[in-house]
Design a protein around this motif. Structure first.
Motif, PDB file in Angstrom:
ATOM      1  N   LYS A   1      -9.789  19.722 -64.539  1.00  0.00           N
ATOM      2  CA  LYS A   1      -8.716  20.089 -65.463  1.00  0.00           C
ATOM      3  C   LYS A   1      -8.928  21.496 -66.016  1.00  0.00           C
ATOM      4  O   LYS A   1      -7.982  22.269 -66.163  1.00  0.00           O
ATOM      5  CB  LYS A   1      -8.646  19.081 -66.607  1.00  0.00           C
ATOM      6  N   GLN A   2     -10.194  21.826 -66.324  1.00  0.00           N
ATOM      7  CA  GLN A   2     -10.495  23.154 -66.860  1.00  0.00           C
ATOM      8  C   GLN A   2     -10.199  24.247 -65.841  1.00  0.00           C
ATOM      9  O   GLN A   2      -9.685  25.316 -66.198  1.00  0.00           O
ATOM     10  CB  GLN A   2     -11.960  23.213 -67.305  1.00  0.00           C
ATOM     11  N   ILE A   3     -10.501  23.974 -64.575  1.00  0.00           N
ATOM     12  CA  ILE A   3     -10.203  24.950 -63.521  1.00  0.00           C
ATOM     13  C   ILE A   3      -8.702  25.212 -63.442  1.00  0.00           C
ATOM     14  O   ILE A   3      -8.256  26.366 -63.329  1.00  0.00           O
ATOM     15  CB  ILE A   3     -10.721  24.449 -62.152  1.00  0.00           C
ATOM     16  N   LEU A   4      -7.901  24.165 -63.553  1.00  0.00           N
ATOM     17  CA  LEU A   4      -6.453  24.324 -63.503  1.00  0.00           C
ATOM     18  C   LEU A   4      -5.952  25.195 -64.654  1.00  0.00           C
ATOM     19  O   LEU A   4      -5.101  26.074 -64.462  1.00  0.00           O
ATOM     20  CB  LEU A   4      -5.770  22.949 -63.548  1.00  0.00           C
ATOM     21  N   VAL A   5      -6.476  24.939 -65.860  1.00  0.00           N
ATOM     22  CA  VAL A   5      -6.091  25.743 -67.029  1.00  0.00           C
ATOM     23  C   VAL A   5      -6.493  27.198 -66.830  1.00  0.00           C
ATOM     24  O   VAL A   5      -5.702  28.121 -67.079  1.00  0.00           O
ATOM     25  CB  VAL A   5      -6.745  25.176 -68.310  1.00  0.00           C
ATOM     26  N   LEU A   6      -7.711  27.416 -66.368  1.00  0.00           N
ATOM     27  CA  LEU A   6      -8.205  28.779 -66.171  1.00  0.00           C
ATOM     28  C   LEU A   6      -7.398  29.525 -65.113  1.00  0.00           C
ATOM     29  O   LEU A   6      -7.117  30.724 -65.269  1.00  0.00           O
ATOM     30  CB  LEU A   6      -9.684  28.744 -65.771  1.00  0.00           C
ATOM     31  N   GLU A   7      -7.020  28.837 -64.062  1.00  0.00           N
ATOM     32  CA  GLU A   7      -6.231  29.490 -63.015  1.00  0.00           C
ATOM     33  C   GLU A   7      -4.837  29.858 -63.522  1.00  0.00           C
ATOM     34  O   GLU A   7      -4.300  30.919 -63.171  1.00  0.00           O
ATOM     35  CB  GLU A   7      -6.138  28.578 -61.791  1.00  0.00           C
ATOM     36  N   GLU A   8      -4.260  29.004 -64.354  1.00  0.00           N
ATOM     37  CA  GLU A   8      -2.957  29.324 -64.939  1.00  0.00           C
ATOM     38  C   GLU A   8      -3.064  30.520 -65.881  1.00  0.00           C
ATOM     39  O   GLU A   8      -2.187  31.395 -65.894  1.00  0.00           O
ATOM     40  CB  GLU A   8      -2.407  28.103 -65.681  1.00  0.00           C
ATOM     41  N   ILE A   9      -4.148  30.565 -66.659  1.00  0.00           N
ATOM     42  CA  ILE A   9      -4.358  31.701 -67.568  1.00  0.00           C
ATOM     43  C   ILE A   9      -4.616  32.972 -66.770  1.00  0.00           C
ATOM     44  O   ILE A   9      -4.128  34.054 -67.126  1.00  0.00           O
ATOM     45  CB  ILE A   9      -5.522  31.405 -68.540  1.00  0.00           C
ATOM     46  N   ARG A  10      -5.372  32.869 -65.685  1.00  0.00           N
ATOM     47  CA  ARG A  10      -5.643  34.042 -64.838  1.00  0.00           C
ATOM     48  C   ARG A  10      -4.340  34.613 -64.284  1.00  0.00           C
ATOM     49  O   ARG A  10      -4.145  35.833 -64.272  1.00  0.00           O
ATOM     50  CB  ARG A  10      -6.585  33.662 -63.698  1.00  0.00           C
ATOM     51  N   THR A  11      -3.436  33.731 -63.852  1.00  0.00           N
ATOM     52  CA  THR A  11      -2.135  34.190 -63.350  1.00  0.00           C
ATOM     53  C   THR A  11      -1.360  34.920 -64.433  1.00  0.00           C
ATOM     54  O   THR A  11      -0.766  35.977 -64.197  1.00  0.00           O
ATOM     55  CB  THR A  11      -1.317  32.981 -62.839  1.00  0.00           C
TER      56      THR A  11
END
Length: 367
Positions: free
Chosen positions: A160-170
């Motif tokens: 779940k944290q990876i998904l959040v981080l990837e969305e923030i990176r975008t």
């Protein structure tokens, strides 16, 4: 709890001048970049007219206003996120503050050096904002690398944290601040833990000339920048840092005379401090104990027990109840006796949500 507003911006835009006006701290202001190397912290009183009425009602021996902290952070330059001009050191100082006051120069002056021959407040603002976004992008990418190693354990939390981080990176890659990310409530604690710089509330301060401030007429440069600044969704105020510094060094009577002559209703510093208070979504409550009337700062929505802990950490465990007088009733009666007679003193428990202007007496178990 010390609520801190960090003063940021390019070199030579007026940050240290503004800080000196706020705090009378005497920070060096030589006309060259990187004059301020370490962050200076100054504590300033929050203007509060309500204290005068409380003084009349309770006649305390001492009145103590609430405060905000301002941190003068040395000027950022293009490339700061890669360490240019002491950039990484400065950016790390920003992590320690709760909100940012971004100072942008809006006046021409051949006697004051600038990073470019052409004055362009929008460009200057975007340079600093870009460096902040790049630093956040670096932070997010580093965290992704660390979590990708842990994700092999099969723990769903890391996925779940990876998904959040990837969305923030975008989002960051698109040039948008983290505060534009719409997080689910369960994600908010994780995002706060990242301490991302662009997740902090921002007040944009247009530093204008003394002539512009005293005439009350904004220049074309200021008008254009104000329109842009407001389009970013941030708060915006204009202040002449030089004028505010000069006024801060005057005696009260002299300052009042000049303000009257220049038709200045409220000093710019008062507007800045009040805006910083609003930016952080803070409220004030008051206590009247041992002949001392004191103002305290808590975030909007704070409970009575949290407000008590603001006074002393032991109050949280010792809390029994709170006697609360609402500000509207204080204004109406102007008398502690009348409030008691009319039943306007309310007994509240730990979960009571403190309102701006409440005067509270905390009843505590022996400590």
């Amino acid at each position: 709890m010390g609520f801190k507003c960090g003063i940021v911006g390019l070199p030579n835009v007026g940050k240290s001048t503004l800080f000196n006006a706020l705090t009378h701290a005497g920070v060096a202001m030589e006309n060259y970049p990187f004059c301020t190397i370490d962050p200076h912290v100054g504590v300033v009183e929050v203007p509060d007219k309500r204290l005068e009425l409380l003084r009349k009602i309770y006649q305390p021996d001492k009145v103590i206003p609430t405060t905000l902290q301002f941190v003068d952070i040395a000027g950022l330059v293009k490339g700061a996120s890669q360490g240019e001009g002491l950039g990484n050191q400065f950016l790390s100082h920003i992590q320690a503050v709760d909100a940012l006051v971004h100072v942008v120069r809006c006046f021409e002056d051949v006697n004051v050096a600038h990073i470019d021959d052409q004055l362009d407040p929008k460009r200057d603002f975007e340079i600093v904002e870009t460096e902040i976004l790049l630093k956040d992008l670096e932070t997010v990418e580093n965290r992704i690398c660390k979590i990708q190693i842990k994700i092999r354990t099969g723990d769903q939390t890391f996925k779940k944290q990876i998904l959040v981080l990837e969305e923030i990176r975008t989002l960051l890659s698109q040039g948008k601040a983290v505060k534009n990310y719409h997080a689910h409530p369960e994600e908010e604690a994780f995002i706060r833990e990242l301490a991302l710089l662009s997740n902090k509330p921002v007040l944009i301060l247009g530093n204008i000339s003394e002539d512009e401030a005293t005439s009350g007429e904004k220049s074309a440069i200021t008008h254009r920048f104000e329109k842009f600044a407001l389009s970013t969704g941030n708060l915006f105020v204009t202040i002449s840092a030089n004028l505010e510094l000069e006024m801060s060094e005057l005696e009260t009577d002299e300052r009042a005379l000049l303000m009257k002559e220049w038709h200045i209703q409220q000093p710019g510093l008062g507007r800045l401090i009040s805006a910083g208070y609003a930016l952080l979504k803070l409220i004030t409550f008051y206590t009247m104990e041992s002949s001392i009337c004191q103002a305290w700062t808590v975030p909007t929505g704070s409970s009575a027990v949290k407000a008590a802990a603001q006074i002393h950490s032991s109050f949280k465990e010792r809390f029994i109840k709170a006697e609360v007088r609402h500000w509207s009733d204080i204004e109406k009666t102007k008398s502690e006796k009348l409030m008691h007679e009319q039943g306007l003193t309310h007994i509240e428990g730990k979960s009571y949500v403190v309102k701006d202007g409440d005067v509270i007496t905390f009843k505590l178990a022996p400590g």
